[in-house]
Design a protein around this motif. Structure first.
Motif, PDB file in Angstrom:
ATOM      1  N   ASP A 181      26.365  -3.775  76.523  1.00  0.00           N
ATOM      2  CA  ASP A 181      24.948  -3.748  76.164  1.00  0.00           C
ATOM      3  C   ASP A 181      24.358  -5.150  76.262  1.00  0.00           C
ATOM      4  O   ASP A 181      25.050  -6.125  76.563  1.00  0.00           O
ATOM      5  CB  ASP A 181      24.746  -3.153  74.765  1.00  0.00           C
ATOM      6  CG  ASP A 181      25.528  -3.915  73.696  1.00  0.00           C
ATOM      7  OD1 ASP A 181      25.852  -5.105  73.918  1.00  0.00           O
ATOM      8  OD2 ASP A 181      25.811  -3.327  72.633  1.00  0.00           O
ATOM      9  N   ASN A 182      23.064  -5.232  75.994  1.00  0.00           N
ATOM     10  CA  ASN A 182      22.370  -6.514  76.129  1.00  0.00           C
ATOM     11  C   ASN A 182      22.938  -7.574  75.201  1.00  0.00           C
ATOM     12  O   ASN A 182      22.949  -8.764  75.541  1.00  0.00           O
ATOM     13  CB  ASN A 182      20.874  -6.327  75.847  1.00  0.00           C
ATOM     14  CG  ASN A 182      20.192  -5.490  76.908  1.00  0.00           C
ATOM     15  OD1 ASN A 182      20.654  -5.420  78.043  1.00  0.00           O
ATOM     16  ND2 ASN A 182      19.099  -4.836  76.542  1.00  0.00           N
ATOM     17  N   LYS A 183      23.402  -7.161  74.042  1.00  0.00           N
ATOM     18  CA  LYS A 183      23.930  -8.118  73.077  1.00  0.00           C
ATOM     19  C   LYS A 183      25.164  -8.827  73.618  1.00  0.00           C
ATOM     20  O   LYS A 183      25.367 -10.018  73.371  1.00  0.00           O
ATOM     21  CB  LYS A 183      24.273  -7.397  71.770  1.00  0.00           C
ATOM     22  CG  LYS A 183      24.829  -8.299  70.683  1.00  0.00           C
ATOM     23  CD  LYS A 183      25.148  -7.518  69.428  1.00  0.00           C
ATOM     24  CE  LYS A 183      26.296  -6.550  69.685  1.00  0.00           C
ATOM     25  NZ  LYS A 183      26.716  -5.846  68.437  1.00  0.00           N
ATOM     26  N   ASP A 184      25.997  -8.095  74.365  1.00  0.00           N
ATOM     27  CA  ASP A 184      27.250  -8.664  74.864  1.00  0.00           C
ATOM     28  C   ASP A 184      27.137  -9.214  76.285  1.00  0.00           C
ATOM     29  O   ASP A 184      28.060  -9.870  76.763  1.00  0.00           O
ATOM     30  CB  ASP A 184      28.351  -7.596  74.831  1.00  0.00           C
ATOM     31  CG  ASP A 184      28.703  -7.184  73.412  1.00  0.00           C
ATOM     32  OD1 ASP A 184      28.618  -8.044  72.518  1.00  0.00           O
ATOM     33  OD2 ASP A 184      29.044  -6.010  73.205  1.00  0.00           O
ATOM     34  N   TYR A 185      26.022  -8.930  76.944  1.00  0.00           N
ATOM     35  CA  TYR A 185      25.880  -9.309  78.353  1.00  0.00           C
ATOM     36  C   TYR A 185      26.096 -10.800  78.561  1.00  0.00           C
ATOM     37  O   TYR A 185      26.934 -11.239  79.361  1.00  0.00           O
ATOM     38  CB  TYR A 185      24.489  -8.888  78.842  1.00  0.00           C
ATOM     39  CG  TYR A 185      24.230  -9.113  80.310  1.00  0.00           C
ATOM     40  CD1 TYR A 185      24.555  -8.142  81.252  1.00  0.00           C
ATOM     41  CD2 TYR A 185      23.649 -10.296  80.753  1.00  0.00           C
ATOM     42  CE1 TYR A 185      24.307  -8.344  82.601  1.00  0.00           C
ATOM     43  CE2 TYR A 185      23.399 -10.508  82.098  1.00  0.00           C
ATOM     44  CZ  TYR A 185      23.731  -9.532  83.018  1.00  0.00           C
ATOM     45  OH  TYR A 185      23.482  -9.744  84.352  1.00  0.00           O
TER      46      TYR A 185
ATOM     47  N   LYS B  91      27.150 -12.971  76.345  1.00  0.00           N
ATOM     48  CA  LYS B  91      28.392 -13.413  75.709  1.00  0.00           C
ATOM     49  C   LYS B  91      29.536 -13.348  76.703  1.00  0.00           C
ATOM     50  O   LYS B  91      30.358 -14.274  76.804  1.00  0.00           O
ATOM     51  CB  LYS B  91      28.685 -12.540  74.487  1.00  0.00           C
ATOM     52  CG  LYS B  91      29.942 -12.933  73.734  1.00  0.00           C
ATOM     53  CD  LYS B  91      30.145 -12.033  72.528  1.00  0.00           C
ATOM     54  CE  LYS B  91      31.426 -12.398  71.780  1.00  0.00           C
ATOM     55  NZ  LYS B  91      31.641 -11.503  70.601  1.00  0.00           N
TER      56      LYS B  91
END
Length: 397
Positions: A265-269, A271
């Protein structure tokens, strides 16, 4: 006691005053003065469009340079009617600033909304009003059309009789390979807004700006992966896919996205991206100046991009030569893989790819919003007549 009657001279003075007041009322009602000395200052007009005492004192000052039409003098009040309409026709709220430029966003690009009040706060551009209501098209100095979204509207657009002063702007950020041509509208646009540097309003996907003192303290993130690629759009016929299939036989690549069955998802992209030493910034098609967020995202997050796209010289127009690796620098995919392995063994060599971060920091463009504001700024600065002939030939060649 008998009442004294005014003397004849006093009667004549009073009569003269009433005559002058009456003549003034008739003059304002029917003559529509156009001389440039008869307007109340904005601050003197109440919510009911009535001039107060400040207005009356203003009228006593000579050599004023503003105009008002259709006044009515009523003892000590001057009623203010609407100003003479000019093209484009703005409503009373919009007419507050005669230098204001109005841009109609015909449709949200890809359905993505943005703040219509952001031109001054986001880009320092004053005097711009962005609107989205198509019913107000006759107010707009410019209409921004996102090419990917107007296919079904073409028949209707061809029936419109637009004012001569209104500019239609062809706006697009997809490559020619992934953009539809618009039959019948080839010569209907005045301006272009695009990532290409030869467009009228140039909006790149990203660019480098001067680093602040805080930015200069940049540190390379910790790495636990050598090469990564996050991809969902997969077609075997694409050159980037063919190249990857060969390249991945010589070096381990951590693949993410729908194709690899490893959705993030965008949160982990970002990262994940920052945890890789190298990121495959492979464009889906190769065209002049088509350098997308696939390049700027790894630059922003401390990863060295390995690019497929236009020639190296094209990239170097926008970013330092030692900030990226181009596949064309190597004869084969195997040779590129061996070079990345060498850099993995030398921290000193690897860190040279980040020397530019002492001076610059990457910044992504805001897709639709930045286009609309820069289009407005262009029209404020360029009021000349302009038509873009053969837009299809220009873009698709």
């Amino acid at each position: 006691m008998t009442q004294e009657t005014p003397s004849r001279p006093l009667q004549q003075v009073l009569l003269g005053i009433f005559v002058l007041l009456g003549f003034g009322a008739i003059f304002c009602m029917y003559y529509n003065p156009t001389t440039s000395w008869f307007k109340c200052p904005d601050a003197a007009v109440s919510e009911y469009n009535v001039c107060t005492e400040a207005c009356l004192s203003f009228l006593e000052v000579k050599n004023q340079t503003q105009t008002i039409n259709n006044c009515t003098v009523n003892d000590t009040l001057v009623e203010v009617k609407e100003l003479t309409t000019k093209s484009p026709q703005l409503d009373k709220k919009d007419s507050a600033d005669s230098s204001e430029v109005v841009i109609l966003v015909w449709s949200w690009p890809f359905g993505q909304t943005f703040d219509l009040e952001s031109c001054e706060s986001g880009y320092g551009i004053k005097g711009c009003r962005l609107i989205i209501d198509r019913n107000r098209i006759n107010e707009a100095h410019g209409v921004m059309f996102h090419v990917r979204d107007i296919g079904g509207d073409v028949p209707y657009l061809k029936t419109l009789s637009r004012p001569a002063w209104q500019n239609w702007v062809w706006m697009n950020m997809e490559s020619p390979t992934n953009s539809p041509q618009l039959p019948g509208m080839d010569d209907m646009f005045n301006l272009t807004s695009n990532y290409r540097t030869d467009s009228d309003v140039w909006v790149p996907y990203g660019h480098l700006v001067e680093a602040s003192e805080e930015d200069k303290a940049f540190q390379i993130p910790q790495k636990d992966k050598l090469v990564c690629w996050i991809v969902s759009h997969w077609e075997d016929k694409l050159w980037r896919v063919e190249y990857f299939n060969e390249f991945s036989q010589h070096i381990n690549v951590e693949g993410y996205g729908r194709h690899f069955g490893r959705y993030i998802d965008n949160k982990d992209y970002f990262k994940v991206m920052s945890s890789c030493k190298f990121y495959l910034a492979f464009e889906n098609s190769v065209h002049k100046d088509y350098i997308t967020e696939k390049l700027f995202n790894p630059l922003m997050h401390g990863t060295v991009p390995v690019v497929i796209g236009p020639p190296r010289e094209n990239y170097e127009k926008f970013i330092p030569a030692d900030s990226f690796i181009h596949v064309n620098d190597f004869k084969t995919a195997k040779e590129l893989a061996e070079h990345l392995k060498l850099l993995d063994q030398s921290q000193e060599m690897y860190e040279k790819y980040f020397a530019w971060r002492k001076h610059f920091v990457p910044k992504l463009s805001n897709f639709g919003q930045e286009h609309a504001c820069l289009i407005c700024n262009h029209l404020k600065r360029n009021k000349n007549f302009r038509v873009f002939k053969n837009v299809n030939a220009w873009y698709w060649g």
